[in-house]
Design a protein around this motif. Structure first.
Motif, PDB file in Angstrom:
ATOM      1  N   THR A  92       0.841  -1.184   0.000  1.00 28.63           N
ATOM      2  CA  THR A  92       0.000   0.000   0.000  1.00 28.63           C
ATOM      3  C   THR A  92       0.879   1.238   0.000  1.00 28.63           C
ATOM      4  O   THR A  92       2.018   1.189   0.492  1.00 28.63           O
ATOM      5  CB  THR A  92      -0.921   0.014   1.238  1.00 28.63           C
ATOM      6  N   ARG A  94       0.798   3.497   1.924  1.00 33.53           N
ATOM      7  CA  ARG A  94       0.950   3.950   3.308  1.00 33.53           C
ATOM      8  C   ARG A  94       2.090   3.236   4.038  1.00 33.53           C
ATOM      9  O   ARG A  94       2.459   3.632   5.140  1.00 33.53           O
ATOM     10  CB  ARG A  94      -0.362   3.732   4.061  1.00 33.53           C
ATOM     11  N   THR A 128      -8.672   2.058   2.205  1.00 29.97           N
ATOM     12  CA  THR A 128      -8.007   2.481   3.438  1.00 29.97           C
ATOM     13  C   THR A 128      -8.702   1.943   4.685  1.00 29.97           C
ATOM     14  O   THR A 128      -8.132   1.968   5.766  1.00 29.97           O
ATOM     15  CB  THR A 128      -7.947   4.013   3.517  1.00 29.97           C
ATOM     16  N   SER A 134      -4.151  -1.509   6.345  1.00 32.54           N
ATOM     17  CA  SER A 134      -3.951  -0.622   7.494  1.00 32.54           C
ATOM     18  C   SER A 134      -2.468  -0.370   7.705  1.00 32.54           C
ATOM     19  O   SER A 134      -1.634  -1.248   7.439  1.00 32.54           O
ATOM     20  CB  SER A 134      -4.544  -1.269   8.749  1.00 32.54           C
ATOM     21  N   PRO A 135      -2.090   0.808   8.203  1.00 31.51           N
ATOM     22  CA  PRO A 135      -0.671   1.047   8.504  1.00 31.51           C
ATOM     23  C   PRO A 135      -0.106   0.070   9.525  1.00 31.51           C
ATOM     24  O   PRO A 135       1.093  -0.151   9.573  1.00 31.51           O
ATOM     25  CB  PRO A 135      -0.677   2.479   9.066  1.00 31.51           C
ATOM     26  N   LEU A 210       7.881   9.243   5.569  1.00 29.33           N
ATOM     27  CA  LEU A 210       6.455   9.407   5.840  1.00 29.33           C
ATOM     28  C   LEU A 210       6.099  10.868   6.075  1.00 29.33           C
ATOM     29  O   LEU A 210       5.038  11.341   5.648  1.00 29.33           O
ATOM     30  CB  LEU A 210       6.057   8.575   7.065  1.00 29.33           C
ATOM     31  N   GLN A 214       3.961  13.933   2.772  1.00 30.17           N
ATOM     32  CA  GLN A 214       2.751  14.737   2.956  1.00 30.17           C
ATOM     33  C   GLN A 214       2.894  16.143   2.371  1.00 30.17           C
ATOM     34  O   GLN A 214       1.917  16.894   2.336  1.00 30.17           O
ATOM     35  CB  GLN A 214       2.417  14.843   4.447  1.00 30.17           C
ATOM     36  N   GLN A 225      -2.216  14.144   7.218  1.00 26.78           N
ATOM     37  CA  GLN A 225      -2.880  13.071   7.954  1.00 26.78           C
ATOM     38  C   GLN A 225      -2.084  12.603   9.165  1.00 26.78           C
ATOM     39  O   GLN A 225      -2.655  12.255  10.198  1.00 26.78           O
ATOM     40  CB  GLN A 225      -3.134  11.880   7.016  1.00 26.78           C
ATOM     41  N   THR A 235       2.054   3.917  12.253  1.00 31.07           N
ATOM     42  CA  THR A 235       2.267   3.613  10.838  1.00 31.07           C
ATOM     43  C   THR A 235       3.529   2.791  10.626  1.00 31.07           C
ATOM     44  O   THR A 235       3.567   1.892   9.780  1.00 31.07           O
ATOM     45  CB  THR A 235       2.350   4.921  10.028  1.00 31.07           C
TER      46      THR A 235
END
Length: 309
Positions: A92, A94, A128, A134-135, A210, A214, A225, A235
């Motif tokens: 993902t 994420r 999501t 999921s993270p 991470l 953003q 987020q 995460t």
């Protein structure tokens, strides 16, 4: 920080300059990286390549489901996972990770798709919101030969539809992707083989990745987020105290200090380079109340947002 890796960049990484032309993989829609889907047989796509490419940590914008037969290593945060024979991986945007083939005897399938392709409007399901994306998810699952064969059957069905002219083939492919996801959510994740000696540096690098992915904030509907130390720790799959300890050792600052400095940097850019009002900037940076943003900015810069502007 590297630019985000879209699907075209992904194909360049995977195929390399000596492994075939890329032009045939894309039509105008695919070049826009909107609603994209594609599927590959792992064995056939690397024909002519002397070595299998390593997938580095990168800012990816796509999802990927890989059905794996071969020896591989996956590194994520402070975990190292070794795949000895059969596995399925659900990647993902994420969760950043590094993927390294350990030999050239690789078989299986993988598909890549953007979030738009599997939008809630199309499927009734938000990606999501699924546990497997999921993270906190352990996204690599050991399977046996029978499970590999069963999942391979689903991939082959997707290949048939991709090569066909059925008017609703993408709707059918979305159903097959959901079937893969639900089968994956029944499985148990692979236990970490060991903790890498450079785990602290990796966690620090992934934290920065991470944080930076953003930014920049490009429109008023874009909202940060990950805002707190706990958000980042969750995460990355580590305890907040451990993340804080690692960052103090590697960067000399606490998690909260690094986050605050980056938010402040972006706030000053937006105040100077856009005509957005302060409320819009505060919202984009994750502040629910204008007063909270004003207090934060004044504490960091000894002036109000309007005075700074």
């Amino acid at each position: 920080m590297a630019a985000p890796t879209n699907v075209l960049d992904f194909y360049r990484e995977m195929f390399g300059a000596n492994c075939g032309e890329l032009g045939c993989l894309f039509d105008d829609k695919n070049k826009q990286d909107i609603g994209h889907f594609n599927i590959f047989s792992i064995g056939s796509m690397y024909e002519g390549c002397k070595t299998k490419p390593v997938m580095p940590y990168n800012r990816r914008t796509y999802y990927k489901i890989s059905l794996i037969h071969g020896r591989n290593r996956v590194e994520y945060a402070n975990k190292v996972l070794d795949i000895e024979e059969y596995a399925v991986l659900f990647a993902t945007p994420r969760i950043p990770y590094r993927y390294t083939p350990l030999d050239n005897n690789q078989l299986g399938y993988f598909c890549v798709f953007t979030e738009d392709f599997m939008s809630k409007t199309q499927t009734g399901v938000a990606l999501t919101g699924l546990p497997i994306f999921s993270p906190q998810s352990d996204f690599i699952f050991q399977i046996n030969r029978e499970q590999f064969s069963e999942l391979a059957r689903i991939f082959r069905k997707m290949q048939v539809e991709m090569n066909g002219d059925y008017a609703f083939k993408y709707d059918l492919i979305r159903n097959y992707i959901l079937e893969l996801i639900h089968e994956g959510q029944k499985l148990k994740p692979i236990a970490p083989t060991h903790h890498a000696p450079n785990a602290a540096q990796r966690i620090s690098t992934l934290f920065v990745e991470l944080l930076e992915r953003q930014f920049p904030i490009e429109n008023t509907s874009q909202v940060v987020q990950l805002k707190s130390a706990k958000d980042f720790a969750d995460t990355l799959g580590v305890h907040a105290n451990h993340l804080n300890k690692v960052l103090k050792e590697t960067a000399g600052r606490t998690t909260s200090e690094i986050i605050a400095a980056r938010l402040n940097q972006e706030a000053k850019i937006l105040l100077k380079q856009t005509n957005w009002n302060v409320s819009e900037i505060a919202y984009s940076l994750g502040f629910n109340e204008l007063a909270h943003f004003s207090h934060f900015f004044k504490k960091m810069n000894h002036s109000s947002p309007l005075q700074f502007r």
